[in-house]
Scaffold this motif. Structure first.
Motif, PDB file in Angstrom:
ATOM      1  N   PRO A 146     -12.813  -3.684 -10.144  1.00 57.35           N
ATOM      2  CA  PRO A 146     -11.360  -3.804 -10.987  1.00 57.35           C
ATOM      3  C   PRO A 146     -10.270  -3.799 -10.271  1.00 57.35           C
ATOM      4  O   PRO A 146      -9.382  -4.775 -10.550  1.00 57.35           O
ATOM      5  N   MET A 147      -9.867  -3.125  -9.136  1.00 51.08           N
ATOM      6  CA  MET A 147      -8.984  -3.004  -8.156  1.00 51.08           C
ATOM      7  C   MET A 147      -8.808  -4.488  -7.526  1.00 51.08           C
ATOM      8  O   MET A 147      -7.632  -4.837  -7.205  1.00 51.08           O
ATOM      9  N   CYS A 148      -9.949  -4.933  -7.184  1.00 51.23           N
ATOM     10  CA  CYS A 148      -9.838  -6.252  -6.366  1.00 51.23           C
ATOM     11  C   CYS A 148      -9.185  -7.373  -7.536  1.00 51.23           C
ATOM     12  O   CYS A 148      -8.437  -8.226  -7.001  1.00 51.23           O
ATOM     13  N   ILE A 149      -9.630  -7.094  -8.591  1.00 49.10           N
ATOM     14  CA  ILE A 149      -8.956  -7.946  -9.551  1.00 49.10           C
ATOM     15  C   ILE A 149      -7.676  -7.862  -9.887  1.00 49.10           C
ATOM     16  O   ILE A 149      -6.808  -8.971  -9.970  1.00 49.10           O
ATOM     17  N   VAL A 150      -7.091  -6.622  -9.921  1.00 41.59           N
ATOM     18  CA  VAL A 150      -5.640  -6.248 -10.024  1.00 41.59           C
ATOM     19  C   VAL A 150      -4.901  -7.225  -8.838  1.00 41.59           C
ATOM     20  O   VAL A 150      -3.724  -7.592  -8.878  1.00 41.59           O
ATOM     21  N   GLN A 151      -5.390  -6.809  -7.700  1.00 39.99           N
ATOM     22  CA  GLN A 151      -4.908  -7.450  -6.360  1.00 39.99           C
ATOM     23  C   GLN A 151      -4.886  -9.064  -6.464  1.00 39.99           C
ATOM     24  O   GLN A 151      -3.935  -9.471  -5.998  1.00 39.99           O
ATOM     25  N   ARG A 152      -5.914  -9.570  -7.052  1.00 41.52           N
ATOM     26  CA  ARG A 152      -5.783 -10.885  -7.131  1.00 41.52           C
ATOM     27  C   ARG A 152      -4.706 -11.316  -8.179  1.00 41.52           C
ATOM     28  O   ARG A 152      -4.231 -12.324  -8.003  1.00 41.52           O
ATOM     29  N   TYR A 153      -4.548 -10.773  -9.319  1.00 41.72           N
ATOM     30  CA  TYR A 153      -3.570 -10.998 -10.176  1.00 41.72           C
ATOM     31  C   TYR A 153      -2.028 -10.955  -9.513  1.00 41.72           C
ATOM     32  O   TYR A 153      -1.127 -11.613  -9.552  1.00 41.72           O
ATOM     33  N   ALA A 154      -1.947  -9.788  -8.603  1.00 42.19           N
ATOM     34  CA  ALA A 154      -0.728  -9.487  -7.966  1.00 42.19           C
ATOM     35  C   ALA A 154      -0.494 -10.674  -6.789  1.00 42.19           C
ATOM     36  O   ALA A 154       0.808 -11.153  -6.865  1.00 42.19           O
ATOM     37  N   LEU A 155      -1.457 -11.201  -6.231  1.00 43.95           N
ATOM     38  CA  LEU A 155      -1.409 -12.221  -5.487  1.00 43.95           C
ATOM     39  C   LEU A 155      -0.950 -13.392  -6.047  1.00 43.95           C
ATOM     40  O   LEU A 155      -0.343 -14.658  -5.558  1.00 43.95           O
ATOM     41  N   VAL A 156      -1.395 -13.756  -7.172  1.00 42.33           N
ATOM     42  CA  VAL A 156      -1.197 -14.898  -8.036  1.00 42.33           C
ATOM     43  C   VAL A 156       0.274 -15.111  -8.382  1.00 42.33           C
ATOM     44  O   VAL A 156       1.076 -16.029  -8.336  1.00 42.33           O
ATOM     45  N   LEU A 157       0.644 -13.771  -8.930  1.00 40.87           N
ATOM     46  CA  LEU A 157       2.027 -13.629  -9.240  1.00 40.87           C
ATOM     47  C   LEU A 157       3.090 -13.662  -7.860  1.00 40.87           C
ATOM     48  O   LEU A 157       4.263 -14.389  -8.198  1.00 40.87           O
ATOM     49  N   SER A 181       4.569  -7.626  -4.277  1.00 40.86           N
ATOM     50  CA  SER A 181       3.676  -7.450  -2.957  1.00 40.86           C
ATOM     51  C   SER A 181       3.633  -5.948  -2.662  1.00 40.86           C
ATOM     52  O   SER A 181       2.712  -5.525  -2.314  1.00 40.86           O
ATOM     53  N   GLY A 182       4.736  -5.347  -3.119  1.00 35.23           N
ATOM     54  CA  GLY A 182       4.637  -3.761  -2.837  1.00 35.23           C
ATOM     55  C   GLY A 182       3.658  -3.178  -3.840  1.00 35.23           C
ATOM     56  O   GLY A 182       2.968  -2.162  -3.478  1.00 35.23           O
ATOM     57  N   PHE A 183       3.649  -3.948  -5.170  1.00 37.55           N
ATOM     58  CA  PHE A 183       2.574  -3.457  -6.101  1.00 37.55           C
ATOM     59  C   PHE A 183       1.152  -3.654  -5.499  1.00 37.55           C
ATOM     60  O   PHE A 183       0.460  -2.799  -5.679  1.00 37.55           O
ATOM     61  N   TRP A 210      -7.394  -5.532   4.449  1.00 37.31           N
ATOM     62  CA  TRP A 210      -6.874  -6.879   4.837  1.00 37.31           C
ATOM     63  C   TRP A 210      -5.718  -7.238   3.675  1.00 37.31           C
ATOM     64  O   TRP A 210      -4.630  -7.711   3.925  1.00 37.31           O
ATOM     65  N   SER A 211      -6.071  -6.811   2.720  1.00 31.54           N
ATOM     66  CA  SER A 211      -5.379  -7.240   1.556  1.00 31.54           C
ATOM     67  C   SER A 211      -3.822  -6.496   1.526  1.00 31.54           C
ATOM     68  O   SER A 211      -2.778  -6.948   1.305  1.00 31.54           O
ATOM     69  N   PHE A 212      -4.110  -5.101   2.054  1.00 23.98           N
ATOM     70  CA  PHE A 212      -2.999  -4.172   2.159  1.00 23.98           C
ATOM     71  C   PHE A 212      -1.974  -4.858   3.225  1.00 23.98           C
ATOM     72  O   PHE A 212      -0.812  -5.045   3.151  1.00 23.98           O
ATOM     73  N   LEU A 213      -2.561  -5.120   4.363  1.00 19.45           N
ATOM     74  CA  LEU A 213      -1.752  -5.776   5.608  1.00 19.45           C
ATOM     75  C   LEU A 213      -1.134  -7.065   4.984  1.00 19.45           C
ATOM     76  O   LEU A 213       0.235  -7.379   5.376  1.00 19.45           O
ATOM     77  N   CYS A 214      -1.856  -7.921   4.167  1.00 19.38           N
ATOM     78  CA  CYS A 214      -1.213  -9.186   3.846  1.00 19.38           C
ATOM     79  C   CYS A 214       0.009  -8.827   2.914  1.00 19.38           C
ATOM     80  O   CYS A 214       0.897  -9.553   3.046  1.00 19.38           O
ATOM     81  N   PHE A 215      -0.344  -8.025   2.021  1.00 17.84           N
ATOM     82  CA  PHE A 215       0.786  -7.493   0.962  1.00 17.84           C
ATOM     83  C   PHE A 215       1.893  -7.075   1.774  1.00 17.84           C
ATOM     84  O   PHE A 215       3.094  -7.479   1.526  1.00 17.84           O
TER      85      PHE A 215
END
Length: 168
Positions: free
Chosen positions: A41-52, A80-82, A145-150
């Motif tokens: 679920p948290m990966c999916i939320v990160q994907r939505y944030a990345l799409v936005l 990206s902070g979110f 890695w997601s954290f570093l990218c954001f």
């Protein structure tokens, strides 16, 4: 010298951010559909944030006024902070997993079954899946890695805001 690129071509920087987000999303889909990793679920939320972030960066890249560039960059920092917050929370869960890790409902099951007011805390609590590290690169998990990218995207947004605000 590097920062002059932000001054001279802020729209190109935003287009590159959008393109990088699309590449990260494509890699996530590759890991899911080719490698066989199922997102939590948290990966999916990160994907939505990345799409936005990709959409906002792309729309802002075509903006002509300085005010819209600053506003879009500010929104980029917030989004990206979110995303960084969610990735940091998942990283924390991976480093310090709860003693009782149970696989809860999946993301869509939570959203469909519970009101949003109850589903959001459940998502951030994480499930057993959120603590599992299935893939690493250079010793870092996908959440790391997601954290570093954001964070990198947020820094680009902050640099754009400060550089654009200084221009007259």
């Amino acid at each position: 010298m590097f920062l002059t690129y932000f001054d001279a071509m802020p729209r190109r920087v935003l287009a590159l951010v959008s393109l990088a987000c699309v590449a990260l999303l494509a890699f996530g889909l590759y890991l899911q559909h080719v490698v066989g990793l199922e997102p939590c679920p948290m990966c999916i939320v990160q994907r939505y944030a990345l799409v936005l972030v990709a959409v906002v960066a792309g729309i802002t890249a075509v903006a002509k006024s300085r005010g819209l560039l600053i506003t879009g960059s500010g929104l980029l920092v917030l989004l990206s902070g979110f995303g960084a917050f969610v990735a940091a929370r998942q990283s924390f869960l991976q480093w310090y997993p709860p003693e009782v890790a149970s696989c809860g409902r999946d993301f869509y099951g939570m959203i469909e079954t519970f009101p949003l007011k109850r589903a959001i805390p459940m998502i951030f609590k994480g499930s057993g899946d959120c603590t599992k590290i299935d893939w690493t690169f250079l010793g870092l998990s996908i959440a790391n890695w997601s954290f570093l990218c954001f964070v990198a995207i947020a820094l680009v947004g902050l640099v754009l805001i400060t550089r654009l605000a200084r221009q007259r």
